[in-house]
Design a protein around this motif. Structure first.
Motif, PDB file in Angstrom:
ATOM      1  N   ARG A 112       0.827  -1.204   0.000  1.00  0.00           N
ATOM      2  CA  ARG A 112       0.000   0.000   0.000  1.00  0.00           C
ATOM      3  C   ARG A 112       0.862   1.254   0.000  1.00  0.00           C
ATOM      4  O   ARG A 112       0.532   2.252  -0.666  1.00  0.00           O
ATOM      5  CB  ARG A 112      -0.911   0.012   1.233  1.00  0.00           C
ATOM      6  N   TYR A 144       0.710   4.032  -2.874  1.00  0.00           N
ATOM      7  CA  TYR A 144       0.368   5.426  -2.578  1.00  0.00           C
ATOM      8  C   TYR A 144       1.388   6.393  -3.173  1.00  0.00           C
ATOM      9  O   TYR A 144       1.019   7.360  -3.837  1.00  0.00           O
ATOM     10  CB  TYR A 144       0.269   5.632  -1.067  1.00  0.00           C
ATOM     11  N   VAL A 204      -1.179   6.562  -6.295  1.00  0.00           N
ATOM     12  CA  VAL A 204      -2.280   7.323  -5.706  1.00  0.00           C
ATOM     13  C   VAL A 204      -1.935   8.785  -5.541  1.00  0.00           C
ATOM     14  O   VAL A 204      -2.689   9.673  -5.941  1.00  0.00           O
ATOM     15  CB  VAL A 204      -2.697   6.714  -4.342  1.00  0.00           C
ATOM     16  N   ASN A 252     -15.166   6.921   1.295  1.00  0.00           N
ATOM     17  CA  ASN A 252     -14.101   6.427   0.421  1.00  0.00           C
ATOM     18  C   ASN A 252     -14.466   6.604  -1.052  1.00  0.00           C
ATOM     19  O   ASN A 252     -13.640   7.009  -1.875  1.00  0.00           O
ATOM     20  CB  ASN A 252     -13.827   4.954   0.717  1.00  0.00           C
ATOM     21  N   ASP A 283     -12.812   9.521  -3.616  1.00  0.00           N
ATOM     22  CA  ASP A 283     -12.182   9.009  -4.837  1.00  0.00           C
ATOM     23  C   ASP A 283     -10.662   8.986  -4.727  1.00  0.00           C
ATOM     24  O   ASP A 283      -9.946   9.509  -5.578  1.00  0.00           O
ATOM     25  CB  ASP A 283     -12.632   9.825  -6.052  1.00  0.00           C
ATOM     26  N   ARG A 284     -10.172   8.390  -3.639  1.00  0.00           N
ATOM     27  CA  ARG A 284      -8.729   8.214  -3.399  1.00  0.00           C
ATOM     28  C   ARG A 284      -7.966   9.522  -3.518  1.00  0.00           C
ATOM     29  O   ARG A 284      -6.857   9.582  -4.054  1.00  0.00           O
ATOM     30  CB  ARG A 284      -8.170   7.169  -4.364  1.00  0.00           C
ATOM     31  N   ASP A 294      -7.362   8.676   2.811  1.00  0.00           N
ATOM     32  CA  ASP A 294      -6.674   9.057   1.576  1.00  0.00           C
ATOM     33  C   ASP A 294      -5.322   9.699   1.833  1.00  0.00           C
ATOM     34  O   ASP A 294      -4.642  10.102   0.890  1.00  0.00           O
ATOM     35  CB  ASP A 294      -7.551  10.012   0.761  1.00  0.00           C
ATOM     36  N   PHE A 303      -4.197   5.518   4.737  1.00  0.00           N
ATOM     37  CA  PHE A 303      -4.232   4.501   3.685  1.00  0.00           C
ATOM     38  C   PHE A 303      -3.537   3.227   4.158  1.00  0.00           C
ATOM     39  O   PHE A 303      -3.929   2.114   3.822  1.00  0.00           O
ATOM     40  CB  PHE A 303      -3.519   5.069   2.451  1.00  0.00           C
TER      41      PHE A 303
END
Length: 339
Positions: A44, A48, A52, A112, A116-117, A126, A131
């Motif tokens: 993750r 990110y 992300v 969430n 939208d991230r 986010d 996250f």
């Protein structure tokens, strides 16, 4: 004599089994540590910073994992404090853009989706530190460097558990670094009210907001599509929240069933009376958004939030004052007929 001996042996056996179960991690009521936790959170972290939100810059994901793990490993799982996560927070901290913070209560999945991230808003989940732990569970064991995969304490069993303390520290940090217009999404159908006390927003986020950095707090109270209208702006717990924030000196606005959120909710309930759109409009435009523009007054306010990908062309639709008239069709006799 034999009866007493039997009872003594039985008691020893029971005590031994209880001790054995505790050692094996079977003493808690909560779920155990998420399987493959280390792989998940390190993955993750890279997701990110690479996909992300690469704007946060380079982060040492392995170092962040170690700081996270050391906050609770080899400790009594009921003696973990928020401050134990300070190093983890310091390593994962980054800027939260002004006007993008989205606080919430009782609508995790909705927030969430709506955030939208981080593309639309940046909720706690986010951020990199949020996250990292979203929807995961974890705990350690006293006098052991192993994670407990069998069970972890719930908040009812002990308040200072690894997950509860993590989210308290994350909430405090998130509030301290939020600025501009602050958004709060509450569930108007929640049993007990939209603004729970005690609660993370009430107890850890409001007290840590930095008033000099905040221009306004916008509250959105949204009912579940198929749920009751229990709480609304100016009533019950929402009124209590509004009064608290105003007493603290904040400029507060409140909106019931904020249309941008309602339209998102209606994706899952297309046939509900609150969500039904005119089929003729849908057929004429081939798009839900232009139809919604006609049916829900004020939906044009969504053009900056829902239309963040202009390649779909929805901004052009939302800017139209009205849809074009349907073309006239000639019938067999050569006269025009309106379809």
């Amino acid at each position: 004599m034999m009866k007493n001996l039997f009872l003594s042996l039985l008691l020893v056996s029971v005590l031994f089994m209880n001790s054995f179960l505790e050692v094996q991690g079977g003493k808690w009521k909560g779920e155990g540590t998420t399987q493959n936790l280390e792989s998940i959170v390190i993955g993750r972290c890279y997701d990110y910073i690479r996909i992300v939100n690469p704007a946060v810059g380079e982060k040492n994901c392995s170092e962040i994992w170690e700081a996270f793990k050391n906050a609770f490993i080899n400790k009594d799982p009921c003696s973990i404090l928020p401050k134990d996560y300070e190093l983890f927070i310091n390593l994962s901290l980054h800027t939260i853009p002004p006007n993008k913070s989205l606080f919430w209560e009782n609508n995790h999945l909705l927030v969430n989706s709506f955030a939208d991230r981080g593309r639309r808003y940046m909720s706690l989940a986010d951020t990199l530190f949020g996250f990292f732990g979203d929807f995961l569970n974890w705990c350690g064991q006293a006098n052991s460097i192993e994670l407990d995969y069998e069970s972890c304490p719930t908040t009812e069993e002990c308040e200072n558990n690894a997950v509860e303390s993590f989210w308290r520290m994350a909430s405090i940090t998130y509030a301290q670094h939020s600025s501009g217009v602050i958004h709060v999404l509450l569930n108007g159908s929640a049993v007990g009210g939209a603004y729970p006390e005690p609660g993370f927003f009430a107890d850890y986020e409001i007290p840590n907001l930095q008033k000099d950095k905040i221009s306004q707090i916008a509250i959105w109270v949204v009912d579940d599509v198929e749920g009751p209208d229990i709480d609304s702006c100016g009533t019950h717990t929402v009124e209590k929240l509004e009064n608290r924030l105003k007493t603290l000196g904040y400029d507060v606005t409140c909106t019931d069933n904020y249309k941008s959120v309602m339209l998102l909710l209606c994706v899952d309930y297309p046939d509900d009376s609150k969500c039904t759109l005119s089929s003729s409009l849908l057929f004429r435009t081939g798009s839900v958004l232009p139809a919604a523009y006609h049916i829900l007054p004020g939906i044009s306010d969504m053009k900056d939030s829902l239309c963040h990908q202009p390649c779909f062309g929805c901004q052009n639709h939302l800017q139209l004052p009205e849809l074009p008239a349907e073309p006239a069709v000639e019938n067999a006799e050569g006269t025009e007929a309106v379809s």
